[in-house]
Scaffold this active site. Sequence first.
Site, short mmCIF file in Angstrom:
data_model
loop_
_atom_site.label_atom_id
_atom_site.label_comp_id
_atom_site.label_asym_id
_atom_site.label_seq_id
_atom_site.Cartn_x
_atom_site.Cartn_y
_atom_site.Cartn_z
N CYS A 128 0.84 -1.21 0.00
CA CYS A 128 0.00 0.00 0.00
C CYS A 128 0.87 1.25 0.00
O CYS A 128 0.53 2.25 -0.65
CB CYS A 128 -0.91 0.02 1.22
SG CYS A 128 -1.97 -1.42 1.36
C1 BEZ Z 1 0.55 -4.57 1.85
O1 BEZ Z 1 0.09 -3.49 1.52
O2 BEZ Z 1 1.74 -4.81 1.79
C2 BEZ Z 1 -0.36 -5.65 2.35
C3 BEZ Z 1 -1.53 -5.33 3.02
C4 BEZ Z 1 -2.34 -6.34 3.49
C5 BEZ Z 1 -1.98 -7.66 3.28
C6 BEZ Z 1 -0.82 -7.97 2.58
C7 BEZ Z 1 0.00 -6.96 2.12
#
Ligand code: BEZ
Length: 211
Positions: A45
Amino acid sequence: MALRLGDIAPDFTAETTEGNINWHEYLGDGWGVLFSHPADYTPVCTTELGMAAKLKAEFEKRNVKMAAVSVDPLEDHKGWINDINETQGCTVNYPIIADPDKTVATAYDMIHPNADDKATVRSVFVIGPDKKLKLSITYPASTGRNFNEILRVIDSLQLTAKHKVATPVNWQDGEDCIVVPALSDEEAEKLFTKGIRKIKPYLRYTPQPNK
Ligand code: BEZ
């Protein structure tokens, strides 16, 4: 029920990192992109919201306003922005909606309980000036989105809203387009003065009409 293409994109009022917004008022007469992420302070994210900030000028050129959303509280969004700016070399310059009570997530069906019953999946909604839903894409938490693809689709949506063309596989702005099947050859020849290339009766190309 899930939102479908052509439905009115639900309106809402929400707290964001840029103050309270009413979604439809914020969009005004332009286009909108609403994209959800699973959680603040997560790696994928962080890269996505950084890329969206770096591409903001490209969205603005197309008269598109963006907003991100997750179920995290406003204070988390505000703290995380510093990390995004630091690690991605950007300035987050669009609203991140705080949706701890899941009003937006529910209205846009962004929580898919069989994937995760608490967090939003990676949804993307493109909304037209008529406030109708033009595109929705859903990615799992493990896969970051390609924001250049979102721009590419917006180019196609804006072009095909004005001209009687469709865009072929992997089309990029400036490339040849497909004449819509509803037009006869005669109508197409009159309309597309740059010419028609007919491969099959149903497969006809023309140079991009607005270039
Ligand atoms: C991420 O943004 O890295 C992420 C968020 C939730 C689950 C897995 C990865």
